[in-house]
Design a protein around this motif. Structure first.
Motif, PDB file in Angstrom:
ATOM      1  N   ILE A  49       0.851  -1.186   0.000  1.00 42.98           N
ATOM      2  CA  ILE A  49       0.000   0.000   0.000  1.00 42.98           C
ATOM      3  C   ILE A  49       0.888   1.238   0.000  1.00 42.98           C
ATOM      4  O   ILE A  49       1.938   1.261   0.655  1.00 42.98           O
ATOM      5  CB  ILE A  49      -0.966  -0.003   1.212  1.00 42.98           C
ATOM      6  CG1 ILE A  49      -1.991   1.103   1.088  1.00 42.98           C
ATOM      7  CG2 ILE A  49      -0.201   0.111   2.519  1.00 42.98           C
ATOM      8  CD1 ILE A  49      -3.126   1.017   2.113  1.00 42.98           C
ATOM      9  N   VAL A  50       0.489   2.231  -0.764  1.00 39.91           N
ATOM     10  CA  VAL A  50       1.179   3.518  -0.763  1.00 39.91           C
ATOM     11  C   VAL A  50       0.127   4.584  -0.470  1.00 39.91           C
ATOM     12  O   VAL A  50      -0.954   4.591  -1.066  1.00 39.91           O
ATOM     13  CB  VAL A  50       1.917   3.795  -2.090  1.00 39.91           C
ATOM     14  CG1 VAL A  50       0.972   3.825  -3.282  1.00 39.91           C
ATOM     15  CG2 VAL A  50       2.739   5.071  -2.009  1.00 39.91           C
ATOM     16  N   THR A  51       0.413   5.422   0.497  1.00 35.22           N
ATOM     17  CA  THR A  51      -0.558   6.408   0.946  1.00 35.22           C
ATOM     18  C   THR A  51      -0.063   7.830   0.684  1.00 35.22           C
ATOM     19  O   THR A  51       1.123   8.048   0.405  1.00 35.22           O
ATOM     20  CB  THR A  51      -0.834   6.262   2.451  1.00 35.22           C
ATOM     21  OG1 THR A  51       0.349   6.668   3.168  1.00 35.22           O
ATOM     22  CG2 THR A  51      -1.178   4.831   2.807  1.00 35.22           C
ATOM     23  N   GLU A  52      -0.974   8.784   0.822  1.00 33.97           N
ATOM     24  CA  GLU A  52      -0.593  10.181   0.660  1.00 33.97           C
ATOM     25  C   GLU A  52       0.461  10.560   1.699  1.00 33.97           C
ATOM     26  O   GLU A  52       1.355  11.376   1.425  1.00 33.97           O
ATOM     27  CB  GLU A  52      -1.824  11.073   0.790  1.00 33.97           C
ATOM     28  CG  GLU A  52      -2.562  10.936   2.101  1.00 33.97           C
ATOM     29  CD  GLU A  52      -3.833  11.766   2.171  1.00 33.97           C
ATOM     30  OE1 GLU A  52      -4.145  12.455   1.177  1.00 33.97           O
ATOM     31  OE2 GLU A  52      -4.515  11.724   3.211  1.00 33.97           O
ATOM     32  N   THR A  53       0.368   9.963   2.884  1.00 31.72           N
ATOM     33  CA  THR A  53       1.352  10.244   3.927  1.00 31.72           C
ATOM     34  C   THR A  53       2.737   9.767   3.512  1.00 31.72           C
ATOM     35  O   THR A  53       3.733  10.455   3.745  1.00 31.72           O
ATOM     36  CB  THR A  53       0.937   9.566   5.248  1.00 31.72           C
ATOM     37  OG1 THR A  53      -0.365  10.021   5.612  1.00 31.72           O
ATOM     38  CG2 THR A  53       1.910   9.883   6.365  1.00 31.72           C
ATOM     39  N   ASP A  54       2.814   8.572   2.893  1.00 35.46           N
ATOM     40  CA  ASP A  54       4.106   8.072   2.395  1.00 35.46           C
ATOM     41  C   ASP A  54       4.726   9.078   1.431  1.00 35.46           C
ATOM     42  O   ASP A  54       5.928   9.371   1.496  1.00 35.46           O
ATOM     43  CB  ASP A  54       3.925   6.734   1.666  1.00 35.46           C
ATOM     44  CG  ASP A  54       3.507   5.615   2.589  1.00 35.46           C
ATOM     45  OD1 ASP A  54       3.973   5.576   3.732  1.00 35.46           O
ATOM     46  OD2 ASP A  54       2.700   4.768   2.153  1.00 35.46           O
ATOM     47  N   ILE A  55       3.900   9.593   0.541  1.00 42.18           N
ATOM     48  CA  ILE A  55       4.399  10.508  -0.488  1.00 42.18           C
ATOM     49  C   ILE A  55       4.844  11.832   0.118  1.00 42.18           C
ATOM     50  O   ILE A  55       5.919  12.357  -0.216  1.00 42.18           O
ATOM     51  CB  ILE A  55       3.313  10.729  -1.563  1.00 42.18           C
ATOM     52  CG1 ILE A  55       3.053   9.405  -2.316  1.00 42.18           C
ATOM     53  CG2 ILE A  55       3.713  11.828  -2.535  1.00 42.18           C
ATOM     54  CD1 ILE A  55       1.831   9.419  -3.207  1.00 42.18           C
ATOM     55  N   ILE A  56       4.060  12.370   1.037  1.00 39.77           N
ATOM     56  CA  ILE A  56       4.407  13.647   1.655  1.00 39.77           C
ATOM     57  C   ILE A  56       5.638  13.516   2.547  1.00 39.77           C
ATOM     58  O   ILE A  56       6.574  14.318   2.477  1.00 39.77           O
ATOM     59  CB  ILE A  56       3.226  14.209   2.476  1.00 39.77           C
ATOM     60  CG1 ILE A  56       2.015  14.456   1.565  1.00 39.77           C
ATOM     61  CG2 ILE A  56       3.624  15.493   3.205  1.00 39.77           C
ATOM     62  CD1 ILE A  56       2.272  15.378   0.409  1.00 39.77           C
ATOM     63  N   TYR A  57       5.647  12.469   3.401  1.00 43.11           N
ATOM     64  CA  TYR A  57       6.730  12.309   4.373  1.00 43.11           C
ATOM     65  C   TYR A  57       8.047  11.858   3.757  1.00 43.11           C
ATOM     66  O   TYR A  57       9.121  12.224   4.240  1.00 43.11           O
ATOM     67  CB  TYR A  57       6.319  11.299   5.451  1.00 43.11           C
ATOM     68  CG  TYR A  57       5.283  11.788   6.426  1.00 43.11           C
ATOM     69  CD1 TYR A  57       4.637  13.007   6.265  1.00 43.11           C
ATOM     70  CD2 TYR A  57       4.931  11.016   7.521  1.00 43.11           C
ATOM     71  CE1 TYR A  57       3.665  13.437   7.154  1.00 43.11           C
ATOM     72  CE2 TYR A  57       3.964  11.448   8.429  1.00 43.11           C
ATOM     73  CZ  TYR A  57       3.330  12.654   8.224  1.00 43.11           C
ATOM     74  OH  TYR A  57       2.377  13.076   9.118  1.00 43.11           O
ATOM     75  N   LYS A  58       7.959  11.040   2.696  1.00 39.75           N
ATOM     76  CA  LYS A  58       9.178  10.425   2.158  1.00 39.75           C
ATOM     77  C   LYS A  58       9.680  11.051   0.864  1.00 39.75           C
ATOM     78  O   LYS A  58      10.821  10.827   0.469  1.00 39.75           O
ATOM     79  CB  LYS A  58       8.942   8.928   1.934  1.00 39.75           C
ATOM     80  CG  LYS A  58       8.585   8.173   3.206  1.00 39.75           C
ATOM     81  CD  LYS A  58       8.223   6.728   2.907  1.00 39.75           C
ATOM     82  CE  LYS A  58       7.762   5.992   4.150  1.00 39.75           C
ATOM     83  NZ  LYS A  58       7.335   4.597   3.866  1.00 39.75           N
ATOM     84  N   VAL A  59       8.836  11.818   0.200  1.00 30.90           N
ATOM     85  CA  VAL A  59       9.248  12.423  -1.073  1.00 30.90           C
ATOM     86  C   VAL A  59       9.185  13.949  -0.995  1.00 30.90           C
ATOM     87  O   VAL A  59      10.205  14.627  -1.087  1.00 30.90           O
ATOM     88  CB  VAL A  59       8.374  11.904  -2.234  1.00 30.90           C
ATOM     89  CG1 VAL A  59       8.809  12.544  -3.561  1.00 30.90           C
ATOM     90  CG2 VAL A  59       8.469  10.386  -2.343  1.00 30.90           C
ATOM     91  N   ALA A  60       7.979  14.482  -0.799  1.00 30.52           N
ATOM     92  CA  ALA A  60       7.814  15.940  -0.793  1.00 30.52           C
ATOM     93  C   ALA A  60       8.630  16.607   0.310  1.00 30.52           C
ATOM     94  O   ALA A  60       9.228  17.669   0.096  1.00 30.52           O
ATOM     95  CB  ALA A  60       6.335  16.284  -0.637  1.00 30.52           C
ATOM     96  N   ALA A  61       8.678  15.978   1.492  1.00 36.21           N
ATOM     97  CA  ALA A  61       9.380  16.581   2.630  1.00 36.21           C
ATOM     98  C   ALA A  61      10.875  16.742   2.390  1.00 36.21           C
ATOM     99  O   ALA A  61      11.532  17.569   3.025  1.00 36.21           O
ATOM    100  CB  ALA A  61       9.146  15.743   3.886  1.00 36.21           C
TER     101      ALA A  61
END
Length: 204
Positions: free
Chosen positions: A49-61
């Motif tokens: 599973i990939v979530t919006e939190t994964d994307i924000i915390y691990k990429v955008a941040a």
């Protein structure tokens, strides 16, 4: 009791682990989703599973380029999965214990996805709280056990079976409250009818 299958979202959007995070973001925006299930590569593989939190915390941040990051680099795999027959209150407790907000519903194959929003909006925990329902069941089972004991005898196998049902329900209620009762209904009954304790001794 409502089950996960009763309130899950059946339309599940999946993505390959090899897809870029940019592709995942576009898919989430297009479908108005907060998570995507990551497909298995073969039958023995686990879902991810990939979530919006994964994307924000691990990429955008970290200012990383989503076009250069693959979903498999940030997804959770294997992810926690829900059996469609699991009671909604246990789904809620699993979410509470693990800190997750959604999970795929799987039984041999991917059937749907369930989230905290589904529990809030679709379940009947407000109208039929488990605590109230189980107390009603305990009361009914208690009346039945007392009636069977009076009719068949306090030491009969029928009485023992009836009290087993009461104690199973009380154990479930205790687990629900996360507290052990001081005395079970059967213990209280045995104080009134000491010979009843023999009903719990079974023939081998």
């Amino acid at each position: 009791m409502m089950k996960a299958a009763d309130i899950m979202t059946q339309e599940v959007i999946t993505i390959k682990g090899s897809a870029t995070v940019a592709e995942a973001v576009n898919l989430m925006k297009e479908k108005n989703l907060r998570a995507l299930i990551v497909n298995r590569r073969h039958d023995e593989d686990a879902y991810g599973i990939v979530t919006e939190t994964d994307i924000i915390y691990k990429v955008a941040a970290y200012g990383k380029d989503p076009k250069n990051i693959r979903v498999y680099e940030i997804m959770t795999k294997p992810c926690i999965v829900i059996n469609p027959d699991l009671g909604v209150e246990y789904v809620a407790r699993l979410f509470a214990n693990t800190g997750i907000r959604r999970a795929p519903v799987i039984k041999d194959k991917l059937l749907g996805i369930i989230s905290v929003t589904d529990i809030l909006r679709k379940s009947d925990f407000v109208e039929k709280p488990k605590e109230t329902v189980i107390q009603q069941k305990i009361q009914q089972a208690l009346e039945e056990a007392r009636a069977v004991s009076a009719q068949k005898g306090a030491t009969s196998k029928e009485a023992a079976a009836a009290w087993d049902i009461v104690e199973e329900l009380e154990a479930e209620a205790s687990h629900q409250r996360a507290a052990k009762p001081l005395k079970t209904s059967f213990q209280v009954y045995c104080e009134e009818n000491p010979e009843s304790a023999e009903a719990r001794i079974y023939d081998t």
